[in-house]
Design a protein around this motif. Structure first.
Motif, PDB file in Angstrom:
ATOM      1  N   ARG A   1      14.572  17.849  -7.056  1.00 49.09           N
ATOM      2  CA  ARG A   1      15.500  16.799  -7.497  1.00 49.09           C
ATOM      3  C   ARG A   1      15.493  15.640  -6.503  1.00 49.09           C
TER       4      ARG A   1
ATOM      5  N   ARG B   1      21.410  16.001  -9.265  1.00 54.65           N
ATOM      6  CA  ARG B   1      21.484  17.452  -9.094  1.00 54.65           C
ATOM      7  C   ARG B   1      21.008  18.098 -10.387  1.00 54.65           C
ATOM      8  N   TYR B   2      20.536  19.309 -10.286  1.00 55.42           N
ATOM      9  CA  TYR B   2      20.097  20.037 -11.471  1.00 55.42           C
ATOM     10  C   TYR B   2      21.273  20.783 -12.084  1.00 55.42           C
ATOM     11  N   GLU B   3      21.359  20.727 -13.395  1.00 52.64           N
ATOM     12  CA  GLU B   3      22.408  21.448 -14.120  1.00 52.64           C
ATOM     13  C   GLU B   3      21.795  22.052 -15.381  1.00 52.64           C
TER      14      GLU B   3
ATOM     15  N   ASP C   1      24.683  12.796  -9.330  1.00 49.71           N
ATOM     16  CA  ASP C   1      25.411  13.470  -8.255  1.00 49.71           C
ATOM     17  C   ASP C   1      26.262  12.433  -7.535  1.00 49.71           C
TER      18      ASP C   1
END
Length: 535
Positions: free
Chosen positions: A165, A170-172, A184
């Motif tokens: 990332r 952010r990864y979700e 983020d």
């Protein structure tokens, strides 16, 4: 086959996992060690050491655990051969060449491989089976690599970023979509402001963007409290922040991504243009809140930028001064108290402020322009549509020429031009989606501009260091000159202040000089009717 000398049937275990996830979740090495210990118990061996390589993929002998194993075997070689237990042939290596190299290295230092999954031997049949299994392991590794590559490429083509990332995201996990990049905060907004500021000239260099990022406690910094130039450059050059992705080495061209962008593609392209042009002003490491006019105000005698310093008196107290360090100037090293220079600068700012009636006029002009924006947007959309059609026509023509071309250089140039046109089309399509759809109200859009135009002196006096720099850049075309005897000369202001100054001349009782240019009818604000009129 070498026989194991009487050494209490001691054995060592070698385990390896190549994934960091396996280490984090506790899988891999633990199960391998358990199987090897059970096998050793069945064979009557005593396990004396266990060597592990965690999250190590690739490499041959240069693995920490393998190096320790070889050193251990080498030290015990005189005492006899030692059994080396591995859970599976793939744990030694997943490449036949590496497998043979490791097997030879272990044998040379007095080790003998054994495994609960395969019987190692020196006869031709055992070696054939061993080599076949090593080849199968190599094929599995290569197949896994191909599958990962194909899946990542497919997700990239579908608009999903599949690598680490970037800062500000952010990864979700999203149901039905997998992991997606999400903003983020507050980092995303900080980066967006920095990129917009550089694109629009608020920050004249990458050094200024760097200082802007460093002013936020939430922005990641080094242990020295600084932001690296590499991070700044990476932020300014990643098209991912514009909501697009590309991977030329994989054949993935510029593609619209599914994550929310921080800036528009047009803004990103403007940043790239500015980066190619280079910084418009030199980056100064000595800019600080103590001397906001350092490097901005020029000496009235030589017109070189003034510098500044602290001077220590006999009592040990420090006093701030601005001064000219040009050796050829008559004012060389003649100090100007900071308070005096900045007080005179505030007076000059106050002198260019428009009268309140002009601010009301400016508000009326903005309101009218805002009302007319809808018609302009419609015309702009028609213009964009025509440009898109023209780009598509050029692309079609170039594709036809590629089919007829025989020169590799010519074909490469055509392909480069097609890529440029495709990029232009994406920018135009983005503008088509945003034109006529203001993301903020008129008050939000023009509030700061009106505040600045109406009272730059107030912003200078009460604002932050960043605001002081902004006032310098937005109010003046050139560095104002200051003389110790005459004070500030008449400054060259930016266009908005020039226009308002010319419009409000009648209110100051100033008459237009005849003979130099035709008489101009300026709009004058009518206090009784509350709207502009001609005079």
């Amino acid at each position: 086959m070498n026989k194991i000398k009487d050494n209490n049937n001691e054995a060592v275990i070698y385990c390896r996992v190549s994934s960091a996830a396996q280490v984090a979740k506790g899988h891999g090495n633990t199960s391998q060690r358990t199987r090897c210990e059970e096998f050793a118990r069945m064979k009557g061996y005593t396990v004396v050491r266990c060597f592990e390589d965690a999250a190590v993929s690739g490499g041959v002998i240069d693995r920490p655990g393998m190096l320790d194993l070889l050193a251990y075997l080498r030290a015990r070689r005189r005492q006899g051969d030692t059994v080396v237990l591995i859970d599976d042939i793939s744990r030694l290596a997943r490449d036949i060449k590496a497998h043979l190299e490791l097997r030879s290295a272990i044998s040379e230092v007095g080790g003998r491989l054994e495994s609960p999954s395969i019987e190692f031997g020196e006869d031709s049949d055992s070696i054939l089976v061993e080599n076949l299994l090593a080849s199968v392991s190599q094929h599995q590794r290569q197949k896994n690599t191909e599958q990962v590559y194909n899946r990542q490429k497919a997700r990239l083509m579908n608009g999903y970023w599949t690598f680490s990332r970037p800062m500000g995201y952010r990864y979700e996990h999203k149901p039905g979509q997998g992991k997606m990049l999400m903003r983020d905060e507050p980092l995303a907004s900080i980066i967006a402001e920095g990129m917009e500021g550089f694109a629009r000239g608020r920050f004249q260099s990458q050094a200024e963007v760097k200082r802007f990022f460093e002013s936020f406690p939430d922005f990641p910094k080094t242990r020295f409290g600084t932001v690296t130039n590499e991070n700044v450059n990476r932020i300014l050059t990643r098209v991912l922040y514009a909501g697009y992705l590309e991977r030329p080495q994989w054949g993935v061209k510029l593609t619209k991504a599914l994550h929310a962008p921080l800036v528009s593609l047009e803004t990103f392209e403007r940043i790239q243009t500015r980066l190619k042009e280079g910084a418009r002003t030199p980056a100064r490491a000595d800019l600080n809140e103590s001397f906001p006019l350092r490097g901005f105000v020029s000496c009235g005698d030589c017109e070189k930028p003034l510098t500044a310093c602290w001077s220590k008196s006999k009592t040990g107290k420090k006093h701030p001064y601005y001064m000219c360090f040009n050796k050829e100037c008559v004012s060389n090293r003649k100090s100007i108290p900071r308070a005096k220079l900045e007080e005179e600068f505030e007076k000059m700012l106050a002198s260019i402020e428009p009268a309140p009636v002009m601010v009301d006029l400016l508000k009326a002009m903005i309101a009218k322009a805002w009302a007319n924006q809808k018609d302009r947007n419609a015309a702009l959309r028609r213009s964009i549509t025509a440009k898109v059609a023209e780009s598509e026509k050029q692309i079609t023509t170039l594709l036809d020429r590629i089919m007829e071309a025989t020169s590799t250089a010519v074909i490469a140039r055509y392909e480069q031009r097609i890529s440029e046109l495709e990029r232009e089309k994406l920018i135009l399509a983005e503008r088509m989606d945003t034109e006529g759809k203001p993301i903020k109200s008129k008050q939000q859009v023009f509030e700061l501009a009106l505040r600045f135009m109406s009272s730059p002196c107030s912003i200078w006096k009460n604002g932050s260091f960043e605001h002081k720099i902004m006032v310098q850049k937005l109010a003046f075309l050139e560095r104002p000159c200051f003389s110790k005897t005459e004070g500030f000369r008449t400054p060259k202001t930016t266009l908005p202040f020039k226009v308002l100054e010319r419009i409000q001349r009648p209110f100051k009782g100033m008459a237009e000089s005849e003979g130099f240019e035709p008489s101009i009818r300026f709009p004058v604000y009518s206090l009784s009717r509350g709207a502009p009129s001609a005079t």
